[in-house]
Design an enzyme around this catalytic site. Structure first.
Site, short mmCIF file in Angstrom:
data_model
loop_
_atom_site.label_atom_id
_atom_site.label_comp_id
_atom_site.label_asym_id
_atom_site.label_seq_id
_atom_site.Cartn_x
_atom_site.Cartn_y
_atom_site.Cartn_z
N GLU A 66 -5.33 -5.20 10.62
CA GLU A 66 -4.30 -4.19 10.84
C GLU A 66 -4.55 -3.49 12.17
O GLU A 66 -5.34 -2.55 12.23
CB GLU A 66 -4.32 -3.16 9.72
CG GLU A 66 -4.06 -3.75 8.35
CD GLU A 66 -3.48 -2.71 7.41
OE1 GLU A 66 -2.35 -2.91 6.97
OE2 GLU A 66 -4.13 -1.68 7.17
N LYS A 118 0.13 4.26 -0.22
CA LYS A 118 -0.52 5.45 0.38
C LYS A 118 -0.32 6.68 -0.52
O LYS A 118 -0.35 6.56 -1.73
CB LYS A 118 0.01 5.68 1.80
CG LYS A 118 -0.08 4.45 2.68
CD LYS A 118 0.12 4.74 4.14
CE LYS A 118 0.16 3.42 4.90
NZ LYS A 118 0.10 3.60 6.34
N ASN A 133 0.87 -1.17 0.00
CA ASN A 133 0.00 0.00 0.00
C ASN A 133 0.91 1.23 0.00
O ASN A 133 1.53 1.53 1.02
CB ASN A 133 -0.89 -0.03 1.26
CG ASN A 133 -1.67 1.25 1.45
OD1 ASN A 133 -1.78 2.06 0.53
ND2 ASN A 133 -2.23 1.43 2.63
N HIS A 186 -9.45 1.03 5.09
CA HIS A 186 -8.15 1.20 5.77
C HIS A 186 -8.37 2.12 6.98
O HIS A 186 -9.19 3.04 6.94
CB HIS A 186 -7.13 1.80 4.80
CG HIS A 186 -5.74 1.78 5.33
ND1 HIS A 186 -5.29 2.73 6.22
CD2 HIS A 186 -4.71 0.92 5.14
CE1 HIS A 186 -4.03 2.44 6.55
NE2 HIS A 186 -3.67 1.35 5.90
N GLU A 208 -6.81 4.55 8.03
CA GLU A 208 -6.65 5.98 7.75
C GLU A 208 -7.92 6.54 7.10
O GLU A 208 -8.29 7.69 7.34
CB GLU A 208 -5.41 6.19 6.85
CG GLU A 208 -4.13 5.97 7.65
CD GLU A 208 -2.94 5.47 6.87
OE1 GLU A 208 -2.92 5.57 5.64
OE2 GLU A 208 -2.00 4.94 7.51
N SER A 238 3.46 -2.44 10.32
CA SER A 238 4.93 -2.46 10.46
C SER A 238 5.56 -3.79 10.06
O SER A 238 6.55 -4.23 10.65
CB SER A 238 5.35 -2.06 11.88
OG SER A 238 4.94 -0.73 12.16
N GLY A 271 2.58 1.98 10.85
CA GLY A 271 3.52 3.08 10.71
C GLY A 271 4.24 3.45 12.00
O GLY A 271 4.87 4.50 12.08
C1 PEP Z 1 -0.63 0.01 5.97
O1 PEP Z 1 -0.50 1.03 5.36
O2 PEP Z 1 -1.65 -0.66 5.80
C2 PEP Z 1 0.43 -0.40 6.88
C3 PEP Z 1 0.32 -1.54 7.50
O3 PEP Z 1 1.51 0.45 7.03
P1 PEP Z 1 2.95 0.10 7.69
O4 PEP Z 1 3.39 -1.19 7.09
O5 PEP Z 1 3.81 1.25 7.34
O6 PEP Z 1 2.71 -0.06 9.16
#
Ligand code: PEP
Length: 250
Positions: A167, A12, A10, A95, A97, A213, A173
């Site tokens: 997630e 973003k 992803n 997601h 976000e 992460s 992040g």
């Molecule tokens: C994500 O954007 O869904 C995500 C898991 O980000 P990161 O791997 O940076 O934690």
């Protein structure tokens, strides 16, 4: 039950079109081991260029969101037809976000999931608890609510048509990852819910990705878990070498 694992990047709100072309080419030029799928989800402006770049490879293209209508007055959205037009086949939906920053609700997310399926796009439905929710001991209740609400009136004939991404919001992040035991426990719980919503044979086909992460150092252990069928990767998907290492987990 063997499920084809899915390693999804992803991106973003990152990459210009030329950066996107370069990153996609670096991924597409290294074929993934068999029985693995790789998906790139670039920002909207780069969907077409990434679609072109991965066209003759095994790499799949996805969007970071999707509307439920094919066209019309939906400012800021893209439709399943538009995604398919550039070679896309999957869409990340719900997601954290989108939920937290853009106030997307479970019912809106459900509309997106239904729309994606109606027009032949595989939804990647994201669910996850916040740190406060985990500390309050409500993780499973929150996840069950998000999963059931996101899948209202969403019949499936095959589990291959749907992907779930777990997630934990506190791990996105932040550099913090759920322990493999925490992640496996939640994935097993989600698969049990899917068996209740659908049937066991369909639930056994649905891929449940872990996200939060994921990086080259922790991917092997995560992917060794029975119910972790892949990863949704943010930061570590923006560099070819780290994402390639994730794709080639042991
Ligand atoms: C994500 O954007 O869904 C995500 C898991 O980000 P990161 O791997 O940076 O934690």
């Amino acid at each position: 039950m063997s499920r084809t694992s899915l390693l999804a990047g992803n991106w973003k709100m990152h990459t210009t079109t030329s950066e996107a072309r370069q990153l996609a080419a670096a991924i597409a030029n290294q074929p993934a081991p068999s029985n693995r799928e790789v998906l790139l989800a670039p920002p909207m402006t780069a969907l077409a260029v990434v679609g072109e770049t991965v066209k003759n490879s095994n790499v799949l293209l996805g969007s970071q969101n999707i509307c439920w209508e094919e066209q019309g007055a939906f400012t800021g959205e893209i439709s399943p037809a538009m995604l398919k037009d550039v070679g896309g086949s999957m869409a990340i939906i719900g997601h954290s976000e989108r939920r937290a920053i853009f106030a997307e609700t479970d019912s809106l997310i459900n509309q997106r999931v239904q729309g994606a399926l109606k027009y032949g796009i595989i939804p990647i439905l994201c669910i996850g608890e916040t740190l406060e929710e985990r500390e309050a001991g409500t993780t499973m209740t929150i996840l069950e609510g998000q999963l059931r609400a996101g899948l209202v009136d969403t019949p499936l004939t095959s589990g291959a048509d749907l992907v779930i991404a777990y997630e934990p919001v506190w791990a996105i992040g932040t550099g913090k990852t759920a322990s493999t035991a925490q992640a496996q426990e939640v994935h097993l719980f989600i698969r049990g819910l899917l068996a209740d919503i659908y049937q066991k044979d369909i639930a056994d086909q649905i891929r449940i990705l872990y996200g939060g992460s994921v990086n080259p150092a922790n991917v092997d252990e995560l992917m060794a878990q029975e119910d972790i069928d892949g990863a949704l990767v943010g930061g570590a998907a923006l560099k070819a070498d780290s994402f390639l290492r994730i794709i080639n987990y042991q």
